[in-house]
Design a protein around this motif. Structure first.
Motif, PDB file in Angstrom:
ATOM      1  N   ILE A  56       0.842  -1.202   0.000  1.00 44.44           N
ATOM      2  CA  ILE A  56       0.000   0.000   0.000  1.00 44.44           C
ATOM      3  C   ILE A  56       0.874   1.249   0.000  1.00 44.44           C
ATOM      4  O   ILE A  56       0.660   2.195  -0.782  1.00 44.44           O
ATOM      5  CB  ILE A  56      -0.947   0.010   1.213  1.00 44.44           C
ATOM      6  CG1 ILE A  56      -2.032  -1.065   1.061  1.00 44.44           C
ATOM      7  CG2 ILE A  56      -1.595   1.383   1.400  1.00 44.44           C
ATOM      8  CD1 ILE A  56      -2.902  -1.230   2.284  1.00 44.44           C
ATOM      9  N   GLU A  57       1.872   1.262   0.871  1.00 49.48           N
ATOM     10  CA  GLU A  57       2.756   2.425   0.949  1.00 49.48           C
ATOM     11  C   GLU A  57       3.508   2.632  -0.366  1.00 49.48           C
ATOM     12  O   GLU A  57       3.652   3.771  -0.844  1.00 49.48           O
ATOM     13  CB  GLU A  57       3.737   2.261   2.108  1.00 49.48           C
ATOM     14  CG  GLU A  57       4.568   3.489   2.380  1.00 49.48           C
ATOM     15  CD  GLU A  57       5.350   3.389   3.672  1.00 49.48           C
ATOM     16  OE1 GLU A  57       5.628   4.446   4.267  1.00 49.48           O
ATOM     17  OE2 GLU A  57       5.665   2.258   4.092  1.00 49.48           O
ATOM     18  N   LEU A  58       3.977   1.544  -0.973  1.00 44.99           N
ATOM     19  CA  LEU A  58       4.689   1.647  -2.248  1.00 44.99           C
ATOM     20  C   LEU A  58       3.787   2.212  -3.345  1.00 44.99           C
ATOM     21  O   LEU A  58       4.180   3.127  -4.091  1.00 44.99           O
ATOM     22  CB  LEU A  58       5.217   0.266  -2.649  1.00 44.99           C
ATOM     23  CG  LEU A  58       5.888   0.160  -4.023  1.00 44.99           C
ATOM     24  CD1 LEU A  58       7.153   1.012  -4.058  1.00 44.99           C
ATOM     25  CD2 LEU A  58       6.217  -1.290  -4.355  1.00 44.99           C
ATOM     26  N   LEU A  59       2.556   1.690  -3.456  1.00 45.76           N
ATOM     27  CA  LEU A  59       1.642   2.148  -4.496  1.00 45.76           C
ATOM     28  C   LEU A  59       1.160   3.569  -4.252  1.00 45.76           C
ATOM     29  O   LEU A  59       0.931   4.334  -5.199  1.00 45.76           O
ATOM     30  CB  LEU A  59       0.446   1.199  -4.593  1.00 45.76           C
ATOM     31  CG  LEU A  59       0.750  -0.208  -5.135  1.00 45.76           C
ATOM     32  CD1 LEU A  59      -0.496  -1.090  -5.081  1.00 45.76           C
ATOM     33  CD2 LEU A  59       1.275  -0.133  -6.563  1.00 45.76           C
ATOM     34  N   LEU A  60       1.014   3.941  -2.980  1.00 46.48           N
ATOM     35  CA  LEU A  60       0.640   5.324  -2.682  1.00 46.48           C
ATOM     36  C   LEU A  60       1.706   6.290  -3.184  1.00 46.48           C
ATOM     37  O   LEU A  60       1.399   7.353  -3.750  1.00 46.48           O
ATOM     38  CB  LEU A  60       0.425   5.511  -1.180  1.00 46.48           C
ATOM     39  CG  LEU A  60      -0.852   4.924  -0.575  1.00 46.48           C
ATOM     40  CD1 LEU A  60      -0.845   5.075   0.940  1.00 46.48           C
ATOM     41  CD2 LEU A  60      -2.100   5.573  -1.161  1.00 46.48           C
ATOM     42  N   ARG A  61       2.960   5.940  -2.989  1.00 47.90           N
ATOM     43  CA  ARG A  61       4.052   6.809  -3.433  1.00 47.90           C
ATOM     44  C   ARG A  61       4.113   6.902  -4.961  1.00 47.90           C
ATOM     45  O   ARG A  61       4.601   7.901  -5.504  1.00 47.90           O
ATOM     46  CB  ARG A  61       5.386   6.321  -2.875  1.00 47.90           C
ATOM     47  CG  ARG A  61       5.449   6.384  -1.352  1.00 47.90           C
ATOM     48  CD  ARG A  61       6.850   6.234  -0.802  1.00 47.90           C
ATOM     49  NE  ARG A  61       6.841   6.311   0.649  1.00 47.90           N
ATOM     50  CZ  ARG A  61       6.742   7.440   1.346  1.00 47.90           C
ATOM     51  NH1 ARG A  61       6.661   8.587   0.710  1.00 47.90           N
ATOM     52  NH2 ARG A  61       6.744   7.434   2.658  1.00 47.90           N
ATOM     53  N   GLN A  62       3.621   5.888  -5.625  1.00 41.81           N
ATOM     54  CA  GLN A  62       3.646   5.890  -7.084  1.00 41.81           C
ATOM     55  C   GLN A  62       2.427   6.564  -7.705  1.00 41.81           C
ATOM     56  O   GLN A  62       2.526   7.165  -8.782  1.00 41.81           O
ATOM     57  CB  GLN A  62       3.748   4.450  -7.596  1.00 41.81           C
ATOM     58  CG  GLN A  62       5.054   3.759  -7.262  1.00 41.81           C
ATOM     59  CD  GLN A  62       5.053   2.298  -7.691  1.00 41.81           C
ATOM     60  OE1 GLN A  62       4.018   1.751  -8.100  1.00 41.81           O
ATOM     61  NE2 GLN A  62       6.204   1.656  -7.592  1.00 41.81           N
ATOM     62  N   HIS A  63       1.256   6.462  -7.053  1.00 47.22           N
ATOM     63  CA  HIS A  63       0.019   6.867  -7.711  1.00 47.22           C
ATOM     64  C   HIS A  63      -0.837   7.890  -6.961  1.00 47.22           C
ATOM     65  O   HIS A  63      -1.694   8.530  -7.581  1.00 47.22           O
ATOM     66  CB  HIS A  63      -0.853   5.623  -7.967  1.00 47.22           C
ATOM     67  CG  HIS A  63      -0.180   4.571  -8.777  1.00 47.22           C
ATOM     68  ND1 HIS A  63      -0.012   4.664 -10.141  1.00 47.22           N
ATOM     69  CD2 HIS A  63       0.375   3.377  -8.411  1.00 47.22           C
ATOM     70  CE1 HIS A  63       0.607   3.579 -10.589  1.00 47.22           C
ATOM     71  NE2 HIS A  63       0.850   2.789  -9.564  1.00 47.22           N
ATOM     72  N   ALA A  64      -0.657   8.026  -5.650  1.00 46.35           N
ATOM     73  CA  ALA A  64      -1.594   8.830  -4.865  1.00 46.35           C
ATOM     74  C   ALA A  64      -1.267  10.322  -4.901  1.00 46.35           C
ATOM     75  O   ALA A  64      -0.132  10.729  -5.201  1.00 46.35           O
ATOM     76  CB  ALA A  64      -1.626   8.336  -3.421  1.00 46.35           C
ATOM     77  N   LEU A  65      -2.268  11.113  -4.582  1.00 44.63           N
ATOM     78  CA  LEU A  65      -2.113  12.561  -4.431  1.00 44.63           C
ATOM     79  C   LEU A  65      -2.446  12.945  -2.994  1.00 44.63           C
ATOM     80  O   LEU A  65      -3.249  12.284  -2.327  1.00 44.63           O
ATOM     81  CB  LEU A  65      -3.037  13.315  -5.386  1.00 44.63           C
ATOM     82  CG  LEU A  65      -2.780  13.139  -6.886  1.00 44.63           C
ATOM     83  CD1 LEU A  65      -3.872  13.834  -7.679  1.00 44.63           C
ATOM     84  CD2 LEU A  65      -1.412  13.686  -7.268  1.00 44.63           C
ATOM     85  N   VAL A  66      -1.860  14.023  -2.529  1.00 48.94           N
ATOM     86  CA  VAL A  66      -2.112  14.540  -1.185  1.00 48.94           C
ATOM     87  C   VAL A  66      -2.631  15.966  -1.309  1.00 48.94           C
ATOM     88  O   VAL A  66      -2.085  16.775  -2.071  1.00 48.94           O
ATOM     89  CB  VAL A  66      -0.832  14.515  -0.322  1.00 48.94           C
ATOM     90  CG1 VAL A  66      -1.087  15.195   1.024  1.00 48.94           C
ATOM     91  CG2 VAL A  66      -0.375  13.086  -0.093  1.00 48.94           C
ATOM     92  N   ILE A  67      -3.689  16.255  -0.572  1.00 50.39           N
ATOM     93  CA  ILE A  67      -4.251  17.603  -0.539  1.00 50.39           C
ATOM     94  C   ILE A  67      -4.013  18.175   0.852  1.00 50.39           C
ATOM     95  O   ILE A  67      -4.543  17.670   1.849  1.00 50.39           O
ATOM     96  CB  ILE A  67      -5.756  17.592  -0.860  1.00 50.39           C
ATOM     97  CG1 ILE A  67      -6.016  16.904  -2.206  1.00 50.39           C
ATOM     98  CG2 ILE A  67      -6.321  19.003  -0.859  1.00 50.39           C
ATOM     99  CD1 ILE A  67      -7.483  16.685  -2.505  1.00 50.39           C
ATOM    100  N   GLN A  68      -3.161  19.204   0.924  1.00 51.91           N
ATOM    101  CA  GLN A  68      -2.857  19.860   2.193  1.00 51.91           C
ATOM    102  C   GLN A  68      -3.151  21.353   2.053  1.00 51.91           C
ATOM    103  O   GLN A  68      -2.587  22.025   1.174  1.00 51.91           O
ATOM    104  CB  GLN A  68      -1.394  19.642   2.574  1.00 51.91           C
ATOM    105  CG  GLN A  68      -1.070  18.213   2.981  1.00 51.91           C
ATOM    106  CD  GLN A  68       0.391  18.029   3.351  1.00 51.91           C
ATOM    107  OE1 GLN A  68       1.278  18.462   2.629  1.00 51.91           O
ATOM    108  NE2 GLN A  68       0.640  17.390   4.485  1.00 51.91           N
ATOM    109  N   GLN A  69      -4.043  21.842   2.898  1.00 52.87           N
ATOM    110  CA  GLN A  69      -4.440  23.253   2.877  1.00 52.87           C
ATOM    111  C   GLN A  69      -4.877  23.687   1.484  1.00 52.87           C
ATOM    112  O   GLN A  69      -4.532  24.762   1.002  1.00 52.87           O
ATOM    113  CB  GLN A  69      -3.282  24.127   3.372  1.00 52.87           C
ATOM    114  CG  GLN A  69      -2.880  23.816   4.809  1.00 52.87           C
ATOM    115  CD  GLN A  69      -1.720  24.658   5.285  1.00 52.87           C
ATOM    116  OE1 GLN A  69      -1.021  25.264   4.474  1.00 52.87           O
ATOM    117  NE2 GLN A  69      -1.509  24.697   6.584  1.00 52.87           N
ATOM    118  N   GLY A  70      -5.625  22.770   0.821  1.00 51.72           N
ATOM    119  CA  GLY A  70      -6.172  23.077  -0.494  1.00 51.72           C
ATOM    120  C   GLY A  70      -5.210  22.914  -1.647  1.00 51.72           C
ATOM    121  O   GLY A  70      -5.585  23.120  -2.808  1.00 51.72           O
TER     122      GLY A  70
END
Length: 387
Positions: A173-187
């Motif tokens: 999960i951590e590996l795939l998050l680093r490859q594909h996920a986005l993070v929304i911080q303060q918009g």
């Protein structure tokens, strides 16, 4: 209040059943259909919270953590007087001898339990079926472990394990998050690998439980081909937003949700996977037992509760028995999975609860007086007298 006190009095000598897992521990009383508590296998000592089995090679530190953990089970969670109580421990078949001796010393000497019985988790799980022969696969946190039980006897020589279980899914999960996920911080949106976020193990587990599922076999085949460069299109599952703290949202795409668990079924460099554990165990079994094992497969463990796990496992078996590795060696082409009368994460505990209610428990236990005389903790598979 009176009924509560009466229930405590009635259960004063009821055996305590404890299943200590690497990630979670189940505890309760014999005769109950479910554990009273399922708690993390962690302790807090001097303000520092740590897993009980971290650095288990240091027996002095392990003794301190285990003693504190047993104290928590008795006095915080089980609400029981530990003195003169029978105890049943559900254990892994690969528990180190040093750990068994340490646990016996803590329970029988320090907490003054009247007797102590060790029950292998695979054997305990079969008690819930009322069957003496079964092939038991335990998919927990650190490992997937398989062992046949024939006529009530665990066949330890056929024990096998692979490091493909809950912890492996968390890493994926951590590996795939680093490859594909986005993070929304303060918009503001940014790729996960640029956000300088480190996810602790409990958050990874929460993402696994809340967001992930196991893909059906046909879609998994398409995904595997795409990793090898195939152009065959695959429609992703829907994305979800996971809230992390007050100001952070992780946008988890469908590829993470659906395919993080593929680590359980993808064969490693030796051609091993969770599914091959079952087939290899059948091949190692005597010919007259293979059919019985294939008809009595019992899957337990928290990771096996992932949505789609049993359906995918059955599909993997039906596929693998027709490939070159097994088609000419194994005549069995159909498999039957039992549904135990409990959640898969505490099926083994329920088996201990059943055993703890029987009059035969004492004959399978280490009696405190005998232990204080000779200090012997026999192995469950040696056939030695326990007391």
């Amino acid at each position: 209040m009176t009924s509560f006190i009466d229930s405590l009095a009635a259960n004063e000598k009821t055996a305590v059943i404890i299943d200590i897992g690497h990630a979670y521990t189940k505890c309760g009383s014999a005769g109950n259909s479910a554990p009273r508590h399922i708690i993390p296998t962690t302790v807090t000592i001097n303000g520092n919270t740590q897993r009980v089995f971290d650095d288990s090679s240091d027996l002095t530190s392990l003794r301190e953590r285990l003693t504190e953990f047993i104290r928590l089970i008795y006095y915080k969670y089980n609400i029981a007087n530990c003195r003169e109580r029978r105890v049943v421990i559900i254990e892994s078949v690969i528990s180190p001898t040093s750990f068994r001796h340490l646990l016996a010393e803590i329970l029988l000497k320090q907490f003054e339990a009247s007797s102590l019985a060790f029950v292998p988790s695979h054997l305990g799980a079969t008690y819930t079926l009322g069957r003496s022969t079964a092939l038991v696969l335990d998919v927990g946190y650190k490992e997937a472990q398989i062992m046949p039980v024939a006529e009530g006897v665990p066949l330890a020589v056929q024990f096998e394990s692979l490091p493909y279980a809950g912890q492996a899914i968390h890493k994926q999960i951590e590996l795939l998050l680093r490859q594909h996920a986005l993070v929304i911080q303060q918009g503001q949106k940014q790729p996960f690998n640029e956000a300088n976020i480190t996810l602790p193990e409990d958050v990874l587990e929460d993402i696994k439980v809340r967001c992930c599922f196991i893909s059906p076999f046909p879609r998994a085949q398409i995904y595997a081909k795409s990793k090898l460069g195939s152009d065959e299109p695959i429609k992703e599952a829907s994305s979800v937003d996971y809230t992390l703290g007050a100001e952070t949202i992780i946008h988890i795409p469908g590829i993470v949700r659906e395919f993080a668990c593929e680590v359980l079924f993808e064969q490693d460099i030796d051609g091993k996977s969770v599914a091959t554990l079952i087939l290899d165990s059948l091949l190692e079994s005597s010919l007259d037992l293979r059919r019985q094992f294939a008809d009595n497969i019992l899957v337990i463990g928290g990771t096996a509760m992932m949505p789609g796990f049993l359906h995918r496992l059955n599909a993997e078996l039906n596929h693998l028995v027709n490939i070159a590795t097994y088609v000419n060696k194994l005549a069995i082409k159909q498999f039957h999975f039992h549904s135990p009368p409990a959640n898969l994460n505490f099926t083994a505990w329920l088996g201990g609860s059943i055993l703890g209610s029987l009059d035969t428990l004492e004959s399978q236990s280490i009696i405190r007086e005998k232990y204080l005389e000779n200090g012997i903790v026999p192995d469950w598979f040696t056939g030695e007298q326990a007391a």
